[in-house]
Design an enzyme around this catalytic site. Sequence first.
Site, short mmCIF file in Angstrom:
data_model
loop_
_atom_site.label_atom_id
_atom_site.label_comp_id
_atom_site.label_asym_id
_atom_site.label_seq_id
_atom_site.Cartn_x
_atom_site.Cartn_y
_atom_site.Cartn_z
N ASP A 64 -36.69 -20.47 31.70
CA ASP A 64 -37.86 -21.21 32.20
C ASP A 64 -37.88 -21.19 33.73
O ASP A 64 -38.81 -21.72 34.36
CB ASP A 64 -37.92 -22.63 31.63
CG ASP A 64 -36.71 -23.48 31.95
OD1 ASP A 64 -35.78 -22.98 32.61
OD2 ASP A 64 -36.70 -24.67 31.54
N SER A 65 -36.87 -20.52 34.34
CA SER A 65 -36.95 -20.24 35.78
C SER A 65 -38.19 -19.41 36.09
O SER A 65 -38.58 -19.29 37.25
CB SER A 65 -35.69 -19.47 36.23
OG SER A 65 -35.45 -18.37 35.39
N ASP A 107 -35.73 -19.71 26.34
CA ASP A 107 -35.51 -21.08 26.82
C ASP A 107 -36.54 -22.04 26.21
O ASP A 107 -37.75 -21.81 26.35
CB ASP A 107 -35.70 -21.10 28.34
CG ASP A 107 -34.47 -21.57 29.08
OD1 ASP A 107 -33.55 -22.11 28.45
OD2 ASP A 107 -34.45 -21.38 30.31
N LYS A 136 -32.30 -21.60 23.87
CA LYS A 136 -31.42 -22.36 24.77
C LYS A 136 -32.07 -23.71 25.07
O LYS A 136 -33.29 -23.78 25.25
CB LYS A 136 -31.18 -21.59 26.08
CG LYS A 136 -30.31 -22.37 27.08
CD LYS A 136 -29.78 -21.47 28.19
CE LYS A 136 -30.74 -21.24 29.32
NZ LYS A 136 -31.15 -22.48 30.02
N GLU A 138 -31.19 -27.66 27.21
CA GLU A 138 -30.35 -28.24 28.26
C GLU A 138 -29.81 -29.62 27.89
O GLU A 138 -30.51 -30.43 27.27
CB GLU A 138 -31.17 -28.37 29.56
CG GLU A 138 -31.58 -27.04 30.15
CD GLU A 138 -32.31 -27.19 31.48
OE1 GLU A 138 -32.43 -28.33 31.99
OE2 GLU A 138 -32.76 -26.16 32.01
N GLU A 205 -23.80 -24.33 34.62
CA GLU A 205 -24.48 -24.06 35.90
C GLU A 205 -23.96 -25.02 36.97
O GLU A 205 -23.97 -26.24 36.81
CB GLU A 205 -26.00 -24.23 35.72
CG GLU A 205 -26.76 -23.98 37.02
CD GLU A 205 -28.25 -23.73 36.82
OE1 GLU A 205 -28.72 -23.73 35.67
OE2 GLU A 205 -28.95 -23.53 37.84
O1 KIV Z 1 -34.05 -20.64 33.35
C1 KIV Z 1 -33.08 -19.96 33.73
O2 KIV Z 1 -33.21 -18.91 34.33
C2 KIV Z 1 -31.76 -20.46 33.41
C3 KIV Z 1 -30.60 -19.78 34.04
C4 KIV Z 1 -30.50 -20.18 35.45
C5 KIV Z 1 -29.33 -20.01 33.31
O3 KIV Z 1 -31.61 -21.40 32.70
#
Ligand code: KIV
Length: 289
Positions: A64-65, A107, A136, A138, A205
């Site tokens: 989600d970056s 994500d 994924k 968090e 992280e």
């Molecule tokens: O969203 C993302 O790119 C991430 C990585 C920084 C692990 O969660």
Amino acid sequence: MTTTSTPYGTLSPTSTPSARKPLSLPRLREMHAQGEKITMLTAYDATFAAVADAAGVECILVGDSLGMVCQGLTSTVGVTLETMRHHTECVANGLRRSQGVAWLIGDLPFGSYHESKEQALRSAVVLMQAGAHMVKLEGGGWTVEVVRFLVERGIPVCAHLGLTPQTVHALGGYRVQGKTGEAAAALKQDAHKLQDAGAAMLVLEMVPAMLAAELTQTLTHCPTIGIGAGHGTSGQVLVLHDMLGMNLGKMPKFVRNFMQDAGSIQGAMQTYVQAVKNGNFPDNAVHAW
Ligand code: KIV
């Protein structure tokens, strides 16, 4: 070197396609057990995913970056499930068309798994049907039961502890986590609970290198993937744009610009893969938080 013609041009895989078996959970666990480093990069579109795969990157994270690097947001909080579905599908298409072998992780964005386990399942199904092999999410605490619920329903889950960007406002900024004895103990407890609930991978992280290394040693069947967490983890992940030296904001100090001495993007990714595999990335000194 054997080259492969793809819809995007000619890619040069680091090994011949026949030698490259699709990545799987058993293979990733085996790598963790044997101490072979796992490589991961983010990708958000078909072309970059195909190039990363051809460079030998084993896991591709549709992170989600993308809210920051693709959408220009200042945090990941504004990223929606529909946006994640779209980009996961783009990456999955790219891997399929280039006969890629990478393990694809999608994500779950902020708000898509927070209401209930059922909401988390619905959101995870959206990403899995878009082509993800794993989702994924968090955090520890309440997420343990969410992880268990998804895993029981056949959805591989990657957990994410330490700096969890979706809660950046609650954390008070992008800061190193787990620095005090109390915080480290809580993080360790969360990690073991997540493993026991079935999490098959754990992103760590911005946590102290010693803490990440200790967790990696003690988690028996859950490979750890570090980002700003030293070199004692089972593998490493970087945000694609960061490792290519492209960042709209401040470059995190744990990032290395792999593009600087590379002749091509694929070359930069290959150098990253080699550096992770042979322990040259990350640099230990930078991570002594
Ligand atoms: O969203 C993302 O790119 C991430 C990585 C920084 C692990 O969660």
